[in-house]
Design an enzyme around this catalytic site. Structure first.
Site, mmCIF file in Angstrom:
data_model
loop_
_atom_site.group_PDB
_atom_site.id
_atom_site.type_symbol
_atom_site.label_atom_id
_atom_site.label_comp_id
_atom_site.label_asym_id
_atom_site.label_seq_id
_atom_site.Cartn_x
_atom_site.Cartn_y
_atom_site.Cartn_z
ATOM 1 N N LYS A 100 -4.623 12.322 9.187
ATOM 2 C CA LYS A 100 -4.465 11.062 9.070
ATOM 3 C C LYS A 100 -3.100 10.708 10.059
ATOM 4 O O LYS A 100 -3.161 9.483 10.573
ATOM 5 C CB LYS A 100 -3.833 10.641 7.572
ATOM 6 C CG LYS A 100 -4.999 10.462 6.710
ATOM 7 C CD LYS A 100 -4.691 9.959 5.314
ATOM 8 C CE LYS A 100 -5.575 10.428 4.015
ATOM 9 N NZ LYS A 100 -6.575 9.351 3.927
ATOM 10 N N LYS A 146 -7.763 -3.882 3.230
ATOM 11 C CA LYS A 146 -6.642 -4.696 2.890
ATOM 12 C C LYS A 146 -5.928 -5.537 3.722
ATOM 13 O O LYS A 146 -5.657 -6.677 3.700
ATOM 14 C CB LYS A 146 -6.047 -3.926 1.900
ATOM 15 C CG LYS A 146 -6.886 -3.351 0.719
ATOM 16 C CD LYS A 146 -6.212 -2.292 -0.178
ATOM 17 C CE LYS A 146 -7.153 -1.426 -0.845
ATOM 18 N NZ LYS A 146 -6.598 -0.175 -1.328
ATOM 19 N N LYS A 206 -0.574 5.559 3.371
ATOM 20 C CA LYS A 206 -1.727 6.359 2.867
ATOM 21 C C LYS A 206 -1.296 7.508 2.374
ATOM 22 O O LYS A 206 -0.179 8.056 2.759
ATOM 23 C CB LYS A 206 -2.693 6.123 3.886
ATOM 24 C CG LYS A 206 -2.261 6.572 5.287
ATOM 25 C CD LYS A 206 -3.293 6.891 6.355
ATOM 26 C CE LYS A 206 -3.692 5.365 6.792
ATOM 27 N NZ LYS A 206 -4.890 4.960 6.503
ATOM 28 N N ARG A 207 -2.170 8.144 1.807
ATOM 29 C CA ARG A 207 -1.729 9.942 1.559
ATOM 30 C C ARG A 207 -1.317 10.534 2.782
ATOM 31 O O ARG A 207 -1.819 10.248 3.837
ATOM 32 C CB ARG A 207 -2.948 10.671 0.788
ATOM 33 C CG ARG A 207 -2.904 10.100 -0.604
ATOM 34 C CD ARG A 207 -1.450 10.382 -1.343
ATOM 35 N NE ARG A 207 -1.298 11.760 -1.525
ATOM 36 C CZ ARG A 207 -1.914 12.464 -2.301
ATOM 37 N NH1 ARG A 207 -2.576 12.426 -3.089
ATOM 38 N NH2 ARG A 207 -1.315 13.760 -2.371
ATOM 39 N N THR A 244 -9.736 2.523 3.037
ATOM 40 C CA THR A 244 -9.924 1.065 2.310
ATOM 41 C C THR A 244 -8.796 0.354 2.600
ATOM 42 O O THR A 244 -8.622 -1.051 2.605
ATOM 43 C CB THR A 244 -10.113 1.275 0.875
ATOM 44 O OG1 THR A 244 -9.244 2.316 0.474
ATOM 45 C CG2 THR A 244 -11.650 1.840 0.446
ATOM 46 N N HIS A 288 -17.071 11.569 -0.640
ATOM 47 C CA HIS A 288 -15.901 10.770 -0.100
ATOM 48 C C HIS A 288 -14.945 11.798 1.093
ATOM 49 O O HIS A 288 -14.144 11.321 1.407
ATOM 50 C CB HIS A 288 -14.907 10.504 -1.265
ATOM 51 C CG HIS A 288 -15.498 9.359 -2.139
ATOM 52 N ND1 HIS A 288 -15.273 8.283 -1.975
ATOM 53 C CD2 HIS A 288 -16.309 9.540 -3.141
ATOM 54 C CE1 HIS A 288 -15.943 7.271 -3.017
ATOM 55 N NE2 HIS A 288 -16.415 8.463 -3.697
#
Ligand code: 8GP
Length: 726
Positions: free
Chosen positions: A468, A574, A462-463, A570, A274
């Site tokens: 990111k 959504k 998100k985290r 993910t 992952h």
């Protein structure tokens, strides 16, 4: 789970009405239920979607985890900073779990190994002086929609055993046992913390395998057919010790020869990777495993020895062998163990699976090319569309009927209607309603947060991690701030920038980014001129419950990681399902979103993965962007000139990341392209009908990102399961 389960068994409306008759609002009840404190981010939530799809597709597949008393942590924001408090999700009980003491498994740590010769001359290994811990399962039913299949999420809880080694301090023993399930991801910056992690990993693996073997023997009375009946998917490397544990059980408890045990083991396990972030690839010091799990460590050594000799016989060089070995530099590489001990290795999006083949695990790919494959992630349309956005579903139903609820591929029928102006308008009305709902939800917990449903919702949830690039997003907001301050003629569509993210407790940089977002938010809120156009909202304690309400209300889905770093994502799926446009880099599953919807229906920007690599090789110089781009210069200077915080050192670590550390995630290289991408998305937004059409196309194309599709691929290519009801 209350809503999800009632919806799945088709009783939600009935229960809702019955409760109303007795004066109870079902939503009040739903709010009492805490989110399960079992996960951290994408990886755990993916597993939850997979369990939902397995049951809904009528496959028998169970989850195995630790029953953590405390989840990651509950995030408060105080003085613009993250404050962590315990997430005691079990405090008012978990009504869905059932304790099964009769299924307890005895887990053993420490001790010594005695080796003797058996009657046939083979070696016999016997563990003694071990410390026993009882693993007691609590089972949560996983109810499929429109299905009579009910699987289990088995959560293991550690309890003290009667069997304590002589001389062991009793109180210390009790507290050591308690520690195992005390919290998710205990801090691993100390030796003690790292040993606790290994303890946790072995705990749920030994318990899970113990129960699998027991059930299998109960049903079949033999183990030679184990691999025909059981497949275990390793969800990243946390459960990798299972490979050694199955070897141990087969050889030491059931007298298998090494070769037979190894052949069997390799048929049972499959591994999903992952992440490609080097710092997240688990490596445990040999000494810790050896002390905690002496017999399992012997098995790891033997797997490593045999693997090295196999490679030597293939003619591989010593450097090559060292690069793929399981034990290296006194550490055990858990990913290498997982690849060597499995029959399948998969990444979670096309680009990610290519990167692990060609880069992260290139040498292991050379040895085992047939093992590597891709399974692009998916999310359950039940939780993430049907149950969280019933208004949108009713609208869709009016145009294409109910069929898409049973077979989500039918959502593609919506493509026939995307040009219909009535549908477009109705879609915008639903979006507006969901924005109002979210604003109300937020206001209930945070009355001081005022958000305007008549604005564009530009959302990044998100985290928090440097790769990111939440920082890039807030830098764009900072650039708007400067433009608005300087240009009295400036105008734009009013936008609410929403952030939600937890930073790991010991991740200093990430915590500073959270503080920066909150400080920028505060400065803007207090500035009349700027707050006419923009509002920045940091939603504290981002979690599934928040996502369920925020995603249906969103217009822009920020997916802006440095290309090559986000395995899949993910959240991006959504958002798409709920009709938000992706503003993203060509990373993770964004690549496949773009393939499906086309460039007209998403907004892509930034360097591509190969360009990122090439630029690094050629010698990336962040400083030159600072020197040559006046806007960037201004933004970076503002980090330390008191604009956002009266303490000028507050964000020095962020400024240093650009000016001293050379901007590891290349925000400066992508900055201009990101600005231009926003211009494009605002351009799109100006024509409401054209905009709604693009959103509808996204929804219509989202079937590919249903976890039902993903699970069917795992079933077809890896697990080979039959349906429970044919
Ligand atoms: C996450 C990835 O970051 C995300 O891109 C992906 O969508 C998700 O997994 C599901 O596949 N990875 C992790 O959460 C992760 O690697 N966690 C730690 C175990 C390393």
């Amino acid at each position: 789970m209350l809503k999800n389960n009632l919806m799945s068994i088709g009783f939600y409306d009935l229960v809702k009405e019955s409760l109303r008759d007795i004066g109870t609002d079902i939503e009040d009840l739903e709010e009492l239920e805490a989110d399960a404190g079992l996960g951290n981010g994408g990886l755990g939530r993916l597993a939850a979607c997979f369990l939902d799809s397995l049951a809904s597709l009528d496959y028998c597949g169970n989850g195995n985890t630790i029953r953590y008393k405390n989840g990651l942590f509950k995030q408060l924001i105080e003085n613009n900073e993250q404050v962590e408090v315990p997430d005691q999700w079990l405090r008012i009980d978990n009504p869905f779990e059932v304790r099964k003491p009769d299924k307890t498994v005895d887990v053993r740590y420490y001790g010594d190994v005695e080796v003797s010769r058996g009657e046939n001359g083979g070696l016999i290994f016997h563990r003694y002086n071990t410390e026993h811990v009882l693993a007691v399962p609590y089972d949560m039913p996983i109810v499929g929609e429109n299905s009579t299949t009910c699987n289990l999420l088995r959560m293991w809880s550690a309890e003290p055993s009667d069997d304590i080694p002589a001389g062991r301090d009793y109180r210390k023993y009790l507290s050591d046992v308690d520690d195992i399930c005390l919290n998710l991801y205990p801090d691993d910056s100390t030796e003690e913390g790292r040993i606790l992690r290994i303890k946790q990993e072995y705990f749920f693996v030994a318990a899970g395998l113990g129960s699998i073997i027991r059930d299998h023997l109960y049903t079949f009375g033999r183990l030679d057919n184990l691999a025909d009946k059981v497949v275990i998917q390793l969800n990243d490397t946390h459960p990798a010790l299972a490979i050694t544990e199955l070897m141990r059980i087969l050889m030491d408890n059931y007298s298998f020869e090494w070769d037979d045990a190894w052949t069997m083991t390799k048929k049972v396990f499959a591994y999903t990777n992952h992440t490609v972030m080097q710092e997240a690839l688990e490596k445990w010091p040999c000494a810790y495993i050896k002390k905690l799990l002496p017999r399992n460590y012997m098995i790891i050594e033997e797997i490593d020895r045999r693997f090295r000799s196999y490679l030597y016989d293939l003619g591989k060089t010593p450097a090559f062998i060292e690069s793929v070995a399981i034990i290296s530099e006194n550490s055990v590489r858990m990913a290498n163990l997982s690849i060597v001990g499995s029959f399948s290795v998969n990444g979670v999006a096309k680009i990610h699976s290519d990167i692990i083949k060609n880069n992260t695990f290139a040498n292991l790919y050379e040895v085992f090319p047939e093992r590597f494959n891709n399974k692009t992630n998916g999310v359950t349309p039940r939780r993430w569309l049907f149950y969280s956005n019933p208004e949108l579903c009713s609208l869709i139903e009016k145009y294409i009927g109910k069929g898409f609820r049973k077979d989500f591929n039918r959502i593609a029928d919506l493509l026939n209607h995307v040009d219909d102006p009535e549908l477009q308008e109705a879609f915008l009305r639903v979006k507006k309603q969901k924005k109002k709902d979210f604003a109300k939800f937020l206001e209930r917990s945070f009355p001081e947060m005022d958000i305007d449903p008549n604005t564009i919702f530009d959302v990044q949830i998100k985290r928090l991690h440097a790769y990111k690039r939440q920082l890039l997003n807030i830098m764009y907001v900072m650039s708007l701030y400067f433009r608005i301050k300087e240009d009295p003629m400036f105008t734009m569509e009013k936008t609410t920038f929403v952030f939600g993210a937890k930073a790991a407790t010991s991740y200093h940089f990430a915590k500073k980014v959270i503080k920066l977002i909150n400080c920028v938010s505060e400065v803007i809120r207090k500035d009349e001129q700027v707050s006419k156009f923009i509002n920045v909202v940091f939603v504290p304690n981002y979690r599934v419950t928040v996502a369920e309400k925020l995603i249906p209300a969103s217009d822009i889905s920020e997916q802006i990681s440095t290309a090559g770093k986000e395995a899949s994502g993910t959240g991006n799926m959504k958002f798409m399902m709920n009709g938000a446009l992706t503003l993203g880099t060509l990373d993770g599953a964004n690549v496949e979103i773009r393939e499906l919807v086309g460039d007209d229906n998403c907004v892509i920007f930034g360097l591509h993965e190969d360009e990122v690599t090439a630029m690094k090789v050629a010698g990336y110089r962040a400083f030159s962007y600072y020197q040559e781009d006046p806007l960037l210069h201004r933004i970076i200077d503002s980090l330390t000139d008191g604009t956002w915080s009266s303490d000028r050192d507050d964000f020095k670590i962020i400024s240093d990341e650009f000016l001293i550390n050379n901007d590891e995630y290349m925000l400066l290289a992508d900055f201009r392209s990101y600005l231009e991408a926003h211009d494009r998305i605002y351009q799109i937004y100006r024509d409401k009908h054209a905009y709604a059409r693009k959103c509808l196309i996204n929804i219509a194309k989202s079937a590919y990102f249903s976890s039902d599709r993903t699970i069917q691929e795992y079933v077809d290519d890896i697990w080979h399961l039959d349906k429970v009801h044919k």
